[in-house]
Scaffold this motif. Structure first.
Motif, PDB file in Angstrom:
ATOM      1  N   HIS A 265      -3.845  -2.094  -7.917  1.00 27.69           N
ATOM      2  CA  HIS A 265      -4.494  -1.106  -7.462  1.00 27.69           C
ATOM      3  C   HIS A 265      -5.277  -0.299  -8.310  1.00 27.69           C
ATOM      4  O   HIS A 265      -5.003  -0.001  -9.481  1.00 27.69           O
ATOM      5  CB  HIS A 265      -3.630  -0.249  -6.633  1.00 27.69           C
ATOM      6  CG  HIS A 265      -3.212  -0.915  -5.263  1.00 27.69           C
ATOM      7  ND1 HIS A 265      -2.122  -1.708  -5.543  1.00 27.69           N
ATOM      8  CD2 HIS A 265      -3.371  -0.756  -3.755  1.00 27.69           C
ATOM      9  CE1 HIS A 265      -1.772  -2.113  -4.059  1.00 27.69           C
ATOM     10  NE2 HIS A 265      -2.210  -1.542  -3.297  1.00 27.69           N
TER      11      HIS A 265
ATOM     12  N   GLN B 240      -7.174  -1.817  -3.341  1.00 31.21           N
ATOM     13  CA  GLN B 240      -6.373  -2.821  -3.983  1.00 31.21           C
ATOM     14  C   GLN B 240      -7.072  -3.764  -4.739  1.00 31.21           C
ATOM     15  O   GLN B 240      -8.332  -3.995  -4.453  1.00 31.21           O
ATOM     16  CB  GLN B 240      -5.820  -3.703  -2.817  1.00 31.21           C
ATOM     17  CG  GLN B 240      -4.811  -4.943  -3.099  1.00 31.21           C
ATOM     18  CD  GLN B 240      -4.096  -5.723  -2.250  1.00 31.21           C
ATOM     19  OE1 GLN B 240      -4.200  -6.939  -2.161  1.00 31.21           O
ATOM     20  NE2 GLN B 240      -3.553  -5.046  -1.151  1.00 31.21           N
TER      21      GLN B 240
ATOM     22  N   GLU C 204       0.808  -1.047   0.073  1.00 27.11           N
ATOM     23  CA  GLU C 204       0.025   0.166  -0.093  1.00 27.11           C
ATOM     24  C   GLU C 204       0.818   1.311   0.001  1.00 27.11           C
ATOM     25  O   GLU C 204       0.560   2.168  -0.798  1.00 27.11           O
ATOM     26  CB  GLU C 204      -0.883   0.091   1.241  1.00 27.11           C
ATOM     27  CG  GLU C 204      -1.978   1.078   1.269  1.00 27.11           C
ATOM     28  CD  GLU C 204      -2.924   1.038   2.476  1.00 27.11           C
ATOM     29  OE1 GLU C 204      -3.515   2.236   2.621  1.00 27.11           O
ATOM     30  OE2 GLU C 204      -2.731   0.161   3.259  1.00 27.11           O
TER      31      GLU C 204
END
Length: 238
Positions: free
Chosen positions: A98, A78, A56
């Protein structure tokens, strides 16, 4: 203590399907690769996950680098993991893809390892592998883009995600045009208004009205995003 493994090492990367709406069409950010493999081909922006970050964090970093914005004003989530052994000719690379989206994103600037960057109309890229209007995408990025578009299309049915595509404040006609751009056709007007105005917290009305229309009709009321996240039952796709 030394640890050994029978498994060969592999790299972890992130790829980003960054969407916005430009001239009434769903558009995605692509970069022209300046290095091998696939030098000269177009691809989704992305990069390898650094040793000191998780997936992330890498996605947010790449998003900042590719859009040139210190603070990305939209939504990031995601999508899924792509791990085919031969998806990258350099080595085994597992990509955590993503989806990102926001309104009014600026013209992109190519990063250090890209020759160019630009917005492409998604439908021009996905009409077919032999479509002359768009390039053949590098790696497995066409499949990632297909999956990302379907994720956004589906989430517009049962969530309030469409509001992330419009700048605040916005009118209901502007919000309905988001559905038209993502789905390819607008939702039924009556059903759209019932869902948006009947779902508590979907939108929050302001006391301000937009600009007068060319036809001289009543100015549309302006709204802001509300706290709601789900639409139940879902809105019917147009």
């Amino acid at each position: 203590m030394t640890f050994t493994s029978e498994h060969p090492p592999f790299a972890v990367a992130v790829d980003l399907a960054v969407f916005t709406i430009r001239d009434g069409a769903l558009a995605v950010l692509l970069v022209e690769r300046g290095e091998e493999p696939f030098r000269g081909s177009w691809a989704l922006p992305g990069g390898f996950v650094e040793p000191d970050e998780d997936a992330e964090q890498a996605a947010w970093r790449e998003l900042r680098e590719e859009t040139g914005m210190d603070r990305f004003p939209g939504h990031l989530e995601q999508l899924r993991t792509y791990s085919a052994p031969d998806r990258d000719p350099r080595q085994r690379v597992v990509s955590i893809a993503h989806v990102a989206l926001a309104p009014d994103l600026p013209e992109p600037q190519a990063g250090t390892d890209a020759a160019d960057a630009r917005w492409w109309v998604v439908d021009d890229l996905l009409e077919g592998p032999d479509d002359l209007d768009g390039p053949t995408l590098a790696f497995d990025h066409r499949q990632i883009l297909l999956d990302a578009r379907e994720r956004v299309r589906a989430k517009l049915e049962y969530t309030t995600l469409a509001t992330e595509f419009v700048a605040e404040p916005f009118t209901l006609p502007e919000l309905r045009r988001v559905y038209a751009a993502v789905w390819g056709s607008p939702p039924d007007l009556g059903n759209f208004r019932r869902k948006v105005l009947g779902t508590d917290g979907f939108v929050v009305p302001t006391d301000v009205r937009g600009e007068a229309t060319e036809a001289g009709g009543r100015r549309a009321l302006l709204y802001r995003r509300g706290p709601a996240t789900l639409v139940t039952p879902p809105m019917v796709r147009g």
